[in-house]
Design an enzyme around this catalytic site. Structure first.
Site, PDB file in Angstrom:
ATOM      1  N   VAL A 241      44.021  -7.513 -58.598  1.00 44.25           N
ATOM      2  CA  VAL A 241      44.253  -6.078 -58.742  1.00 44.25           C
ATOM      3  C   VAL A 241      43.586  -5.499 -59.994  1.00 44.25           C
ATOM      4  O   VAL A 241      43.378  -4.283 -60.070  1.00 44.25           O
ATOM      5  CB  VAL A 241      45.771  -5.780 -58.753  1.00 44.25           C
ATOM      6  CG1 VAL A 241      46.406  -6.234 -60.058  1.00 44.25           C
ATOM      7  CG2 VAL A 241      46.052  -4.308 -58.501  1.00 44.25           C
ATOM      8  N   TYR A 242      43.224  -6.323 -60.960  1.00 45.32           N
ATOM      9  CA  TYR A 242      42.636  -5.812 -62.197  1.00 45.32           C
ATOM     10  C   TYR A 242      41.238  -5.255 -61.919  1.00 45.32           C
ATOM     11  O   TYR A 242      40.341  -5.968 -61.474  1.00 45.32           O
ATOM     12  CB  TYR A 242      42.532  -6.902 -63.255  1.00 45.32           C
ATOM     13  CG  TYR A 242      43.850  -7.488 -63.714  1.00 45.32           C
ATOM     14  CD1 TYR A 242      45.060  -6.845 -63.475  1.00 45.32           C
ATOM     15  CD2 TYR A 242      43.887  -8.685 -64.417  1.00 45.32           C
ATOM     16  CE1 TYR A 242      46.260  -7.381 -63.893  1.00 45.32           C
ATOM     17  CE2 TYR A 242      45.087  -9.233 -64.850  1.00 45.32           C
ATOM     18  CZ  TYR A 242      46.264  -8.568 -64.582  1.00 45.32           C
ATOM     19  OH  TYR A 242      47.459  -9.115 -65.006  1.00 45.32           O
ATOM     20  N   GLY A 243      41.081  -3.973 -62.218  1.00 41.88           N
ATOM     21  CA  GLY A 243      39.799  -3.327 -61.961  1.00 41.88           C
ATOM     22  C   GLY A 243      39.414  -3.399 -60.492  1.00 41.88           C
ATOM     23  O   GLY A 243      38.223  -3.405 -60.162  1.00 41.88           O
ATOM     24  N   ALA A 244      40.433  -3.439 -59.614  1.00 41.17           N
ATOM     25  CA  ALA A 244      40.192  -3.539 -58.170  1.00 41.17           C
ATOM     26  C   ALA A 244      39.234  -4.686 -57.844  1.00 41.17           C
ATOM     27  O   ALA A 244      38.316  -4.562 -57.048  1.00 41.17           O
ATOM     28  CB  ALA A 244      39.657  -2.217 -57.625  1.00 41.17           C
TER      29      ALA A 244
END
Length: 328
Positions: free
Chosen positions: A61-64
């Site tokens: 989920v980090y930075g998509a």
């Protein structure tokens, strides 16, 4: 750098884990106000490697997903993959696929998310795979069975869990043990000098059962180690951190004041005091995110610091119970 075994596993990790939540494409990230682009991220990763950090933590989920991409490319360019421990997480999805079965901990979602993470990381295996949250809508038997199959396939080497209640974690461990499946080896919980609720159940359970501890937010989003009046991009834009800490500001400031006092007493930085406190509490490898190289240099000074029992008691004395956050 100093190293330790992660819980009762044979996995040797640096006692500082570099968190990669601050790396990613700002046009995609859910906390885009303080994300570092790839060029700046690579500088931090290279510095960490040069200092001996071998443990890196990211999430789909980090930075998509772009955090995984940045980390994967940097590791391929700067390090020997076999010496590096890459941890990533799943549950929320990568933000690129919206709709049914794209998030959560169903068998389908787990396999899809792991395959996507492997592709972004550019690696054949994930060293530590965390479940980012507890899934209230999927039977734990389905989740643990799927995770076990990933370990058996070689795509994942160790399992970890994050952000849940102790009864949930114990249920997952019991389910795995009962069925002869792979159990969780590490817990990534919410723990720092300003938030110690997991000292009641989760941390004692992990220590008793040999589960490693690699907590997130070890500096309480910077609140433990800087003046509360400091103006930073993160302090202005990190709504998650505000929701966790702003309501207890008055009582927490009394603790932060004592951190500053001990830092002055020992001629060490506040970050070094906070790290020494964590290690002396039995933490294996706190996950620390940075946006500047100089912070990594500063952290190394913590290895030369040993707090006394009186120091620990002084730092702990002003803590008051907090509303449980993180275990959602």
């Amino acid at each position: 750098m100093e190293y330790t075994k992660l819980g009762r596993t044979g996995l040797e990790v640096s006692k500082i884990c570099l968190g990669c939540m601050s790396f990613g494409d700002a046009s995609k990230g859910f906390h885009s106000g303080w994300l570092l682009d790839e060029e700046k991220s690579r500088v931090i990763i290279k510095k960490a490697l040069d200092l001996g950090v071998n443990f890196f933590d990211t999430a789909n989920v980090y930075g998509a997903g772009s955090s995984e991409e940045y980390l994967g490319r940097a590791i391929r360019d700067f390090a020997d993959r076999e010496e590096i421990i890459i941890a990533t997480k799943l549950f929320f999805g990568d933000g690129q696929h919206e709709g049914r079965n794209t998030t959560g901990l169903s068998r389908k979602a787990i396999f899809n998310q792991v395959n996507a993470s492997l592709k972004r990381l550019g690696t054949d295996y994930i060293d530590v795979l965390y479940i980012h949250r507890w899934d209230y809508n999927t039977p734990i038997e389905e989740t643990m069975s799927a995770l076990n199959d990933l370990v058996r396939s070689g795509k994942v080497h160790y399992l970890g869990a994050s952000a849940m209640y102790a009864w949930q974690f114990q249920k997952a461990q019991y389910t795995a043990e009962k069925n002869g499946w792979t159990k969780f080896s590490v817990m990534q919980n919410h723990y720092n000098m300003l938030y110690r609720e997991d000292e009641r159940e989760m941390i004692p359970f992990c220590k008793d059962s040999g589960v490693g501890l690699a907590p997130y937010s070890p500096f309480a989003a910077g609140r433990v180690i800087r003046d509360w009046t400091a103006d930073t991009a993160r302090s202005r834009t990190d709504e998650t951190a505000k929701s966790k800490y702003d309501s207890t500001e008055e009582q927490d400031m009394a603790i932060v004041k004592r951190v500053a006092e001990l830092a002055e007493k020992y001629n060490h930085s506040r970050a070094q005091i906070a790290l020494a406190w964590l290690w002396q509490k039995g933490i294996d490898a706190p996950i620390i995110g940075v946006t500047k190289e100089k912070y990594l240099d500063d952290f190394m000074g913590a290895f030369d610091l040993k707090l006394t029992d009186e120091d620990i008691a002084y730092l702990d004395e002003k803590y008051l119970p907090h509303k449980v956050v993180g275990a959602l």
